[in-house]
Design a protein around this motif. Structure first.
Motif, PDB file in Angstrom:
ATOM      1  N   ALA A 259     -93.853  44.657  31.616  1.00  0.00           N
ATOM      2  CA  ALA A 259     -93.354  45.950  32.110  1.00  0.00           C
ATOM      3  C   ALA A 259     -93.724  47.061  31.142  1.00  0.00           C
ATOM      4  N   ALA A 260     -93.615  46.755  29.842  1.00  0.00           N
ATOM      5  CA  ALA A 260     -93.968  47.757  28.828  1.00  0.00           C
ATOM      6  C   ALA A 260     -95.456  48.071  28.870  1.00  0.00           C
ATOM      7  N   ILE A 261     -96.285  46.994  29.024  1.00  0.00           N
ATOM      8  CA  ILE A 261     -97.733  47.206  29.109  1.00  0.00           C
ATOM      9  C   ILE A 261     -98.086  48.035  30.345  1.00  0.00           C
ATOM     10  N   GLU A 267     -99.597  55.560  31.356  1.00  0.00           N
ATOM     11  CA  GLU A 267     -99.679  56.738  30.496  1.00  0.00           C
ATOM     12  C   GLU A 267    -101.002  56.802  29.745  1.00  0.00           C
ATOM     13  N   GLY A 268    -101.853  55.758  29.894  1.00  0.00           N
ATOM     14  CA  GLY A 268    -103.152  55.744  29.240  1.00  0.00           C
ATOM     15  C   GLY A 268    -103.084  55.550  27.733  1.00  0.00           C
ATOM     16  N   LYS A 269    -102.044  54.897  27.241  1.00  0.00           N
ATOM     17  CA  LYS A 269    -101.880  54.698  25.786  1.00  0.00           C
ATOM     18  C   LYS A 269    -102.473  53.342  25.387  1.00  0.00           C
ATOM     19  N   THR A 270    -103.788  53.314  25.252  1.00  0.00           N
ATOM     20  CA  THR A 270    -104.487  52.052  24.959  1.00  0.00           C
ATOM     21  C   THR A 270    -104.187  51.519  23.559  1.00  0.00           C
ATOM     22  N   GLU A 271    -104.014  52.397  22.593  1.00  0.00           N
ATOM     23  CA  GLU A 271    -103.744  51.936  21.219  1.00  0.00           C
ATOM     24  C   GLU A 271    -102.421  51.197  21.148  1.00  0.00           C
ATOM     25  N   GLU A 272    -101.407  51.739  21.841  1.00  0.00           N
ATOM     26  CA  GLU A 272    -100.099  51.094  21.856  1.00  0.00           C
ATOM     27  C   GLU A 272    -100.166  49.744  22.561  1.00  0.00           C
ATOM     28  N   ILE A 273    -101.005  49.687  23.615  1.00  0.00           N
ATOM     29  CA  ILE A 273    -101.176  48.410  24.335  1.00  0.00           C
ATOM     30  C   ILE A 273    -101.788  47.362  23.413  1.00  0.00           C
ATOM     31  N   GLU A 274    -102.812  47.775  22.640  1.00  0.00           N
ATOM     32  CA  GLU A 274    -103.459  46.850  21.702  1.00  0.00           C
ATOM     33  C   GLU A 274    -102.472  46.338  20.662  1.00  0.00           C
ATOM     34  N   LYS A 275    -101.625  47.241  20.148  1.00  0.00           N
ATOM     35  CA  LYS A 275    -100.624  46.845  19.165  1.00  0.00           C
ATOM     36  C   LYS A 275     -99.642  45.839  19.763  1.00  0.00           C
ATOM     37  N   LEU A 276     -99.216  46.098  20.994  1.00  0.00           N
ATOM     38  CA  LEU A 276     -98.251  45.215  21.647  1.00  0.00           C
ATOM     39  C   LEU A 276     -98.870  43.844  21.924  1.00  0.00           C
TER      40      LEU A 276
END
Length: 443
Positions: A259-261, A267-276
């Motif tokens: 759900a977070a991903i 929102e297009g936040k790829t860096e946060e996705i990579e971190k998660l």
């Protein structure tokens, strides 16, 4: 003959007991290539001590039949054997912590000292007196005091060299050694205060029993090896249970991660996705048992040591050939050899990180396990180190008890020799390299 046994009932019982221990030792010694020579000398000398204790117990009560000259000879042999028994016990404890005398001067010193005490004992033999007690006759005099005064002296030095070993031993061994030494002290005092008690054979039997229960009897040694193997397997399966529980939690939390991903994608936040995703991957790796090799025990050991390293905040980089064949080696020997080297490497890496202020992610322990074309098994362990040296082929460390390090590596070397292999240590700047080379077929 019946009259003879009436004077030495205790010695006869001790002799039968020691013969039984000897039978177990001989029965189990066929496959034991690493026996301790001092335990064997202790046993053989102890048997003779009990025999001559019985002879002297009889001879002092038959003074009219046995001459004083014969009594002096019997007692002289008995006292010198007792002194030899104490020396063997002393050197046994020095041998199990790998601290036997090495220099020629030190060896000569001990030989001169032992001969000097034996000569003093024999020279004073004419001072032995036969005393008539309430229930039995007994001998008394200077040689008796010389021998029995040595007991507390040797117990002190045995405590100095063997105390650390006993403290680190498992509860059964610790209780065995402690209770035997307390009993030896008690019976020694009893013999000096009440010389008519004639309990010397009990002391000898207790010393031999303590050593026999400390691995030197192969029957007990085999039992301990089985228990160590069982403990390793239990730790491994306990670890599997722990991993299964954590994986259940991860699976339960997957929907929250997804759900977070999904929200981050919108929102297009790829860096946060990579971190998660990186966090999820780390959690999965930490809680997934790996199949390194086909050998079940070796695989359990490598997983267990990786878990140990994680708790120490140390990374391990395994470079292992999955098809490496370890079936030619006893499982308990694999645990001892591989486990000692990996434990030492992880601790040294941890010390190096702390002393140099290095972050855990910037260092690692490298472990390579592979099979060469020449039909040899190679284990190479590389780690950083601080303030360590090799002198005369022996590792010198900065541990609070340096001998603890040497004992483990000494055992590794013995096990390598058992299989006709080679154990080597080397240093390259701040990298310590320990390697084992074992032939798949025992030489």
């Amino acid at each position: 003959m019946i009259e003879f046994f009436s004077y030495c009932r205790l010695q006869t019982g001790c002799l039968v007991f020691l013969l039984y221990i000897g039978f177990l030792m001989v029965k189990g010694s066929e496959k034991d290539s690493n026996r301790n020579i001092f335990s064997d000398l202790l046993y053989c000398c102890g048997e003779l001590c009990v025999v001559f204790d019985a002879i002297t117990a009889w001879s002092v009560n038959k003074v009219g039949y046995v001459s004083m000259t014969a009594n002096y000879v019997f007692h002289g042999i008995f006292y010198v054997l007792l002194e030899a028994e104490l020396w063997f016990m002393y050197f046994y404890f020095r041998s199990i912590v790998n601290r036997l005398p090495k220099s020629l001067a030190e060896k000569i010193l001990f030989i001169v000292l032992a001969l000097g005490i034996a000569i003093a004992t024999l020279v004073t033999m004419p001072q032995v007196k036969i005393v008539e007690g309430k229930t039995t006759n007994y001998s008394y005099g200077t040689p008796v005091f010389i021998v029995f005064s040595l007991v507390p002296v040797f117990l002190f030095f045995i405590a100095v060299f063997g105390g650390g070993y006993v403290r680190r031993a498992d509860p059964v061994k610790k209780l065995t050694f402690s209770s035997c030494f307390v009993a030896v002290t008690f019976f020694t005092v009893l013999q000096l205060v009440f010389p008519e008690s004639l309990v010397t054979s009990l002391n000898v039997s207790l010393m031999i029993t303590a050593v026999a229960l400390n691995n030197e009897n192969p029957m007990f040694h085999k039992l301990e090896r089985v228990m160590r193997k069982y403990e390793m397997e239990k730790n491994y399966y306990d670890r599997l249970d722990e991993i299964e529980q954590k994986q259940a939690i991860i699976r339960h939390d997957e929907k929250h991660y997804l759900a977070a991903i999904g929200g981050l994608c919108a929102e297009g936040k790829t860096e946060e996705i990579e971190k998660l995703l990186k966090v999820m991957n780390i959690e999965l790796q930490k809680n997934t048992p790996r199949k390194y090799v086909r050998n079940r025990i070796a695989n359990a050991l490598l997983n267990e040591k990786e878990n140990f390293a994680i708790k120490q905040n140390v990374r391990i980089n395994y470079q292992v050939e999955p098809e490496v064949d370890l079936d030619a080696f006893e499982e308990i020997d694999i645990i001892a050899m591989f486990g000692n080297l990996i434990d030492n490497a992880v601790r040294a890496e941890k010390e190096w990180q702390e002393s140099h202020g290095i972050l855990p992610e910037n260092s690692e322990v490298s472990i390579k396990l592979f099979e060469t074309e020449g039909n040899f098994i190679m284990l190479v362990v590389e780690n950083h180190f601080s303030r360590v040296d090799i002198k005369n082929g022996k590792l010198v460390s900065t541990k609070e008890l340096p001998s603890e390090h040497g004992i483990g590596l000494f055992n590794v070397r013995l096990l390598c020799e058992k299989y006709g292999g080679i154990f080597d240590m080397d240093m390259d700047e701040d990298i310590f390299i320990s390697s084992i080379c074992l032939p798949k077929e025992k030489i």
